[in-house]
Design an enzyme around this catalytic site. Structure first.
Site, PDB file in Angstrom:
ATOM      1  N   LYS A  28     -58.122  40.890  39.067  1.00  0.00           N
ATOM      2  CA  LYS A  28     -57.282  40.858  37.760  1.00  0.00           C
ATOM      3  C   LYS A  28     -58.364  41.071  36.322  1.00  0.00           C
ATOM      4  O   LYS A  28     -58.143  41.591  35.585  1.00  0.00           O
ATOM      5  CB  LYS A  28     -56.519  39.676  37.563  1.00  0.00           C
ATOM      6  CG  LYS A  28     -56.115  39.220  36.248  1.00  0.00           C
ATOM      7  CD  LYS A  28     -54.944  40.421  35.389  1.00  0.00           C
ATOM      8  CE  LYS A  28     -54.592  40.145  34.342  1.00  0.00           C
ATOM      9  NZ  LYS A  28     -53.732  41.147  33.777  1.00  0.00           N
ATOM     10  N   LYS A  85     -61.925  36.574  27.194  1.00  0.00           N
ATOM     11  CA  LYS A  85     -62.141  35.579  28.520  1.00  0.00           C
ATOM     12  C   LYS A  85     -62.192  36.331  29.870  1.00  0.00           C
ATOM     13  O   LYS A  85     -62.905  36.183  30.509  1.00  0.00           O
ATOM     14  CB  LYS A  85     -60.966  34.625  28.473  1.00  0.00           C
ATOM     15  CG  LYS A  85     -60.878  33.760  29.783  1.00  0.00           C
ATOM     16  CD  LYS A  85     -59.569  33.422  30.362  1.00  0.00           C
ATOM     17  CE  LYS A  85     -58.482  34.363  30.199  1.00  0.00           C
ATOM     18  NZ  LYS A  85     -57.290  34.112  30.972  1.00  0.00           N
ATOM     19  N   SER A 103     -54.823  34.039  34.649  1.00  0.00           N
ATOM     20  CA  SER A 103     -55.786  34.981  34.669  1.00  0.00           C
ATOM     21  C   SER A 103     -56.969  34.028  34.622  1.00  0.00           C
ATOM     22  O   SER A 103     -57.665  33.841  33.808  1.00  0.00           O
ATOM     23  CB  SER A 103     -56.084  35.848  33.592  1.00  0.00           C
ATOM     24  OG  SER A 103     -54.877  37.115  33.795  1.00  0.00           O
TER      25      SER A 103
HETATM   26  P1  NAD Z   1     -50.202  31.831  25.989  1.00  0.00           P
HETATM   27  O1  NAD Z   1     -51.221  31.210  25.047  1.00  0.00           O
HETATM   28  O2  NAD Z   1     -49.120  32.563  25.152  1.00  0.00           O
HETATM   29  O3  NAD Z   1     -49.612  30.718  26.888  1.00  0.00           O
HETATM   30  C1  NAD Z   1     -49.999  29.578  27.401  1.00  0.00           C
HETATM   31  C2  NAD Z   1     -49.492  28.252  27.406  1.00  0.00           C
HETATM   32  O4  NAD Z   1     -49.884  27.479  27.969  1.00  0.00           O
HETATM   33  C3  NAD Z   1     -49.047  27.699  25.950  1.00  0.00           C
HETATM   34  O5  NAD Z   1     -47.857  27.860  25.710  1.00  0.00           O
HETATM   35  C4  NAD Z   1     -49.917  26.552  25.904  1.00  0.00           C
HETATM   36  O6  NAD Z   1     -49.128  25.557  25.155  1.00  0.00           O
HETATM   37  C5  NAD Z   1     -49.616  26.249  27.374  1.00  0.00           C
HETATM   38  N1  NAD Z   1     -50.775  25.012  27.714  1.00  0.00           N
HETATM   39  C6  NAD Z   1     -52.283  25.108  27.337  1.00  0.00           C
HETATM   40  N2  NAD Z   1     -52.799  24.018  27.755  1.00  0.00           N
HETATM   41  C7  NAD Z   1     -51.616  23.346  28.588  1.00  0.00           C
HETATM   42  C8  NAD Z   1     -51.588  22.198  29.403  1.00  0.00           C
HETATM   43  N3  NAD Z   1     -52.807  21.728  29.707  1.00  0.00           N
HETATM   44  N4  NAD Z   1     -50.705  21.710  29.902  1.00  0.00           N
HETATM   45  C9  NAD Z   1     -49.348  22.439  29.834  1.00  0.00           C
HETATM   46  N5  NAD Z   1     -49.364  23.606  29.078  1.00  0.00           N
HETATM   47  C10 NAD Z   1     -50.588  24.102  28.321  1.00  0.00           C
HETATM   48  O7  NAD Z   1     -50.771  32.626  26.872  1.00  0.00           O
HETATM   49  P2  NAD Z   1     -50.006  34.037  27.867  1.00  0.00           P
HETATM   50  O8  NAD Z   1     -50.302  35.315  27.072  1.00  0.00           O
HETATM   51  O9  NAD Z   1     -48.806  33.388  28.354  1.00  0.00           O
HETATM   52  O10 NAD Z   1     -50.968  33.961  28.974  1.00  0.00           O
HETATM   53  C11 NAD Z   1     -51.040  33.078  30.143  1.00  0.00           C
HETATM   54  C12 NAD Z   1     -51.875  33.512  31.159  1.00  0.00           C
HETATM   55  O11 NAD Z   1     -51.604  34.827  31.539  1.00  0.00           O
HETATM   56  C13 NAD Z   1     -53.466  33.657  30.709  1.00  0.00           C
HETATM   57  O12 NAD Z   1     -54.466  33.386  31.781  1.00  0.00           O
HETATM   58  C14 NAD Z   1     -53.458  35.050  30.214  1.00  0.00           C
HETATM   59  O13 NAD Z   1     -54.909  35.723  30.330  1.00  0.00           O
HETATM   60  C15 NAD Z   1     -52.780  35.819  31.506  1.00  0.00           C
HETATM   61  N6  NAD Z   1     -51.966  37.047  31.123  1.00  0.00           N
HETATM   62  C16 NAD Z   1     -51.213  37.589  29.860  1.00  0.00           C
HETATM   63  C17 NAD Z   1     -50.856  38.471  29.793  1.00  0.00           C
HETATM   64  C18 NAD Z   1     -50.136  38.945  28.210  1.00  0.00           C
HETATM   65  O14 NAD Z   1     -49.733  39.964  28.126  1.00  0.00           O
HETATM   66  N7  NAD Z   1     -49.886  38.092  27.352  1.00  0.00           N
HETATM   67  C19 NAD Z   1     -50.672  39.546  30.567  1.00  0.00           C
HETATM   68  C20 NAD Z   1     -51.168  39.030  32.087  1.00  0.00           C
HETATM   69  C21 NAD Z   1     -51.941  37.797  31.985  1.00  0.00           C
END
Ligand code: NAD
Length: 297
Positions: free
Chosen positions: A174, A243, A99
């Protein structure tokens, strides 16, 4: 195996891990990278090819997915030191499913295009539950041919794929969706707290909302399992929700749209996220409102 069956995947967190699992289940060969060791171990355990960097994950792939916290991190993962873009072939396609912020996505698209790399934005809704079941909703922005090229990959993770417009359009819709979703959750939590103060049973309030016009996704799938249970673990961080609403509010401002509810929601969730810390789930907005509801203007 054609090249488009080998997919790079950067960001194996709450969403990326089950999404990549569904790609593997659909017979894609997935080369993955995440900074965090637990995510790396879980990815390897589910049959992914674990790589030592984003650049390594991108090697030999023509489609690279990013599922990272925000635009700045996506940009750094692609174009920063040891960034993945350097390993991608001319004509490769990056699919940013994070997102991210729409205007930054457009800028990133321009920069990648100078390297012969195409970009689409394909953020998702449905949360961890649908990431696991492979039934996410995708809202994709970018050139129609690029979205079509990504379809087999997206279809392995999603039940519905909307092509919503030019590059950045997916990220815009989104962020706007999450504003509406967060407003629905916060409103429902406020109603629970006022009802509780009046002596009502909160479970009864939820039942009435769900049989009435106040029903929304949060009343339906979040209040009982994650709020009334006291677990506050729906799997979507409050910091990420804050965010997203900030992204929507920034977009409104950049477009000259003065939206008072959106501004207030951005401020409320930012304050809640700062107060509860980076590990708080978004459903903990209830706790923030319960503790400080007399302090939120
Ligand atoms: P999360 O924090 O669980 O996962 C993010 C991952 O990215 C982590 O495992 C982290 O270690 C990794 N990361 C961070 N910086 C990095 C880098 N430079 N290189 C490699 N890996 C790196 O977050 P999430 O809940 O999986 O969300 C991911 C995206 O999806 C976000 O943008 C969020 O807003 C969006 N999103 C989340 C949900 C939800 O329900 N969790 C739903 C829809 C959209």
């Amino acid at each position: 195996m054609s090249d488009d069956r080998v997919v790079g995947f950067i960001g194996l967190g709450q969403m990326g891990l089950p999404m990549s699992r569904n790609l593997i289940a659909a017979d894609f060969s997935v080369r993955g990278y995440d900074l965090a060791e637990p995510a790396q171990a879980a990815f390897a355990a589910q049959g992914g090819t674990l790589c030592a960097s984003g650049a390594a994950a991108a090697e030999g792939t023509d489609i690279l997915i990013t599922m990272l916290p925000n635009s700045a991190i996506v940009r750094a993962a692609l174009l920063g030191a040891d960034g993945a873009a350097a390993s991608l072939r001319d004509g490769a396609l990056v699919v940013d499913m994070s997102s991210s912020a729409p205007l930054e996505t457009r800028e990133l698209g321009r920069e990648l295009a100078t390297r012969g790399i195409a970009l689409i934005d394909a953020p998702v809704s449905g949360g961890v539950r649908r990431a696991v079941s492979g039934k996410l909703t995708v809202m994709a922005g970018g050139a129609a041919a690029d979205i079509a090229r990504a379809r087999p990959v997206l279809d392995a993770m999603a039940a519905t794929v909307f092509a919503v417009g030019a590059l950045g359009a997916g990220h815009a819709v989104k962020a706007l969706n999450n504003y509406v979703s967060a407003a629905g959750l916060a409103a429902a939590c406020e109603a629970l707290l006022v009802g509780r103060a009046f002596g009502l049973d909160e479970a009864v309030i939820v039942d009435v909302l769900n049989a009435s016009t106040g029903r929304n996704n949060s009343t339906d799938v979040k209040l009982k399992p994650f709020v009334l249970s006291g677990s506050f673990d729906a799997g979507f961080a409050m910091a990420l929700m804050a965010k997203d609403i900030r992204t929507a509010a920034d977009l409104a401002e950049r477009l000259g749209s003065d939206m008072p509810g959106l501004k207030r929601a951005a401020a409320l969730w930012q304050r809640a996220s700062a107060a509860l810390g980076k590990d708080a789930d978004h459903t903990a907005i209830y706790r923030f409102l319960a503790d400080r509801h007399d302090d939120v203007d």
